[in-house]
Design a protein around this motif. Structure first.
Motif, mmCIF file in Angstrom:
data_model
loop_
_atom_site.group_PDB
_atom_site.id
_atom_site.type_symbol
_atom_site.label_atom_id
_atom_site.label_comp_id
_atom_site.label_asym_id
_atom_site.label_seq_id
_atom_site.Cartn_x
_atom_site.Cartn_y
_atom_site.Cartn_z
ATOM 1 N N ALA A 21 8.418 21.863 8.703
ATOM 2 C CA ALA A 21 9.063 20.587 8.409
ATOM 3 C C ALA A 21 8.255 19.515 9.128
ATOM 4 O O ALA A 21 7.961 19.641 10.316
ATOM 5 C CB ALA A 21 10.504 20.601 8.899
ATOM 6 N N TYR A 23 6.988 15.196 9.675
ATOM 7 C CA TYR A 23 7.279 13.765 9.673
ATOM 8 C C TYR A 23 6.053 13.056 9.117
ATOM 9 O O TYR A 23 4.941 13.204 9.649
ATOM 10 C CB TYR A 23 7.577 13.301 11.095
ATOM 11 N N GLY A 34 11.395 6.040 10.129
ATOM 12 C CA GLY A 34 12.149 7.288 10.174
ATOM 13 C C GLY A 34 13.488 7.141 10.864
ATOM 14 O O GLY A 34 13.715 6.205 11.642
ATOM 15 N N ILE A 36 16.610 9.771 12.619
ATOM 16 C CA ILE A 36 17.157 11.071 13.001
ATOM 17 C C ILE A 36 18.643 10.879 13.264
ATOM 18 O O ILE A 36 19.033 10.062 14.098
ATOM 19 C CB ILE A 36 16.470 11.635 14.258
ATOM 20 N N ALA A 47 13.693 16.846 18.584
ATOM 21 C CA ALA A 47 12.951 16.383 17.412
ATOM 22 C C ALA A 47 12.079 15.178 17.759
ATOM 23 O O ALA A 47 10.903 15.108 17.369
ATOM 24 C CB ALA A 47 13.917 16.039 16.290
ATOM 25 N N ASN A 185 11.396 8.508 6.445
ATOM 26 C CA ASN A 185 11.682 9.892 6.801
ATOM 27 C C ASN A 185 13.136 9.999 7.239
ATOM 28 O O ASN A 185 13.606 9.193 8.044
ATOM 29 C CB ASN A 185 10.790 10.339 7.967
ATOM 30 N N ARG A 186 13.852 10.976 6.717
ATOM 31 C CA ARG A 186 15.236 11.204 7.129
ATOM 32 C C ARG A 186 15.378 12.620 7.658
ATOM 33 O O ARG A 186 15.045 13.582 6.962
ATOM 34 C CB ARG A 186 16.188 10.999 5.949
ATOM 35 N N ILE A 187 15.852 12.737 8.884
ATOM 36 C CA ILE A 187 16.060 14.039 9.517
ATOM 37 C C ILE A 187 17.533 14.141 9.868
ATOM 38 O O ILE A 187 18.035 13.399 10.718
ATOM 39 C CB ILE A 187 15.182 14.192 10.778
ATOM 40 N N THR A 219 15.576 17.925 6.185
ATOM 41 C CA THR A 219 14.689 16.778 6.299
ATOM 42 C C THR A 219 14.219 16.320 4.927
ATOM 43 O O THR A 219 14.150 17.115 3.985
ATOM 44 C CB THR A 219 13.472 17.100 7.191
ATOM 45 N N ALA A 226 15.866 15.652 -0.078
ATOM 46 C CA ALA A 226 15.697 16.597 1.011
ATOM 47 C C ALA A 226 15.092 17.907 0.528
ATOM 48 O O ALA A 226 15.348 18.364 -0.593
ATOM 49 C CB ALA A 226 17.040 16.870 1.679
#
Length: 236
Positions: A21, A23, A34, A36, A47, A185-187, A219, A226
């Motif tokens: 995974a 970024y 991004g 988190i 992370a 970016n989505r975590i 992610t 995702a």
């Protein structure tokens, strides 16, 4: 499609064995933001540490850390930062970043470039925001939103870590800031917060068991839904 200029930072492993995974920090002429999201203890600090450390290893980077807990949220990230501060330094650091962005915008215009690439002389700037509810009022939130909007083509990216995605409590009523972060970016780590789950469902995480998985989370890269398999963070 990723180009030769893409800066991908692995930070965890997908549970289905499809690879790391990652970024996506930068593609040709564009720096990505991004977010988190996860409840306390879900692994946000791990992370963040993996992403910031990996980015510093891969490309010239100026790390800026704004922490609502004055360095206590992620001490390792705080120590790596070139510029850091808590709520009492937020306006001062925003002034520095806005001045730097102005200079980069003039440089980009003078050179006729669509976007800047990270170099030793013009490093990528990553601004980490933690415990945002303690950092932001509406004015600051909108200033960060403007930094994100203008900075993407000038080598400046925002990376926020938060427990919730509430517009009022977390983002100080700044829809532009929340939108800017949710289009990067989505975590998504473990959370049972109903508002956050609803927001995530609208941004690529529909039908994923974010609040019930035994793994650490899911992610999504900028512009994509995702990855279907969850990931696990490397043990601390």
């Amino acid at each position: 499609m990723l180009t030769s200029h893409a800066v991908l930072v692995p930070f965890a492993s997908y549970n289905d064995g499809t690879g790391p995974a990652s970024y996506l920090a930068h593609t040709a002429g564009r720096t990505h933001h991004g977010l988190i999201i996860g409840e306390s203890g879900a692994g946000k600090s791990r992370a963040l540490e993996a992403i910031t450390h990996g980015l510093l290893d891969r490309v010239p980077t100026m790390l800026v850390h704004l922490d609502g807990q004055d360095g206590n949220a992620s001490p390792a990230v705080w120590e790596m930062a070139t510029l850091r501060g808590g709520p009492d330094r937020a306006d001062e650091i925003l002034d520095v970043l806005e001045k730097q962005l102005d200079g980069r915008q003039y440089m980009r215009a003078d050179l006729g470039l669509d976007g800047l690439e990270p170099t030793d002389d013009i490093p990528l700037v990553l601004v980490v925001l933690e415990e945002m509810h303690a950092l932001l009022d509406q004015t600051r939130a909108n200033r960060f939103a403007a930094l994100g909007r203008k900075g993407a083509k000038c080598g400046l990216g925002l990376l926020a870590a938060t427990e919730h995605l509430h517009l009022y409590d977390t983002f100080a009523e700044s829809t532009p800031l929340r939108t800017t972060l949710l289009t990067g970016n989505r975590i998504a780590l473990h959370t049972n917060d109903a508002v956050s789950l609803a927001v995530l469902a609208r941004h690529g995480f529909a039908s994923l068991g974010i609040n019930g998985t035994a793994s650490d989370g899911f992610t999504a890269l900028p512009g994509l839904d995702a990855h279907p398999a969850p990931f696990s963070l490397t043990p601390a």
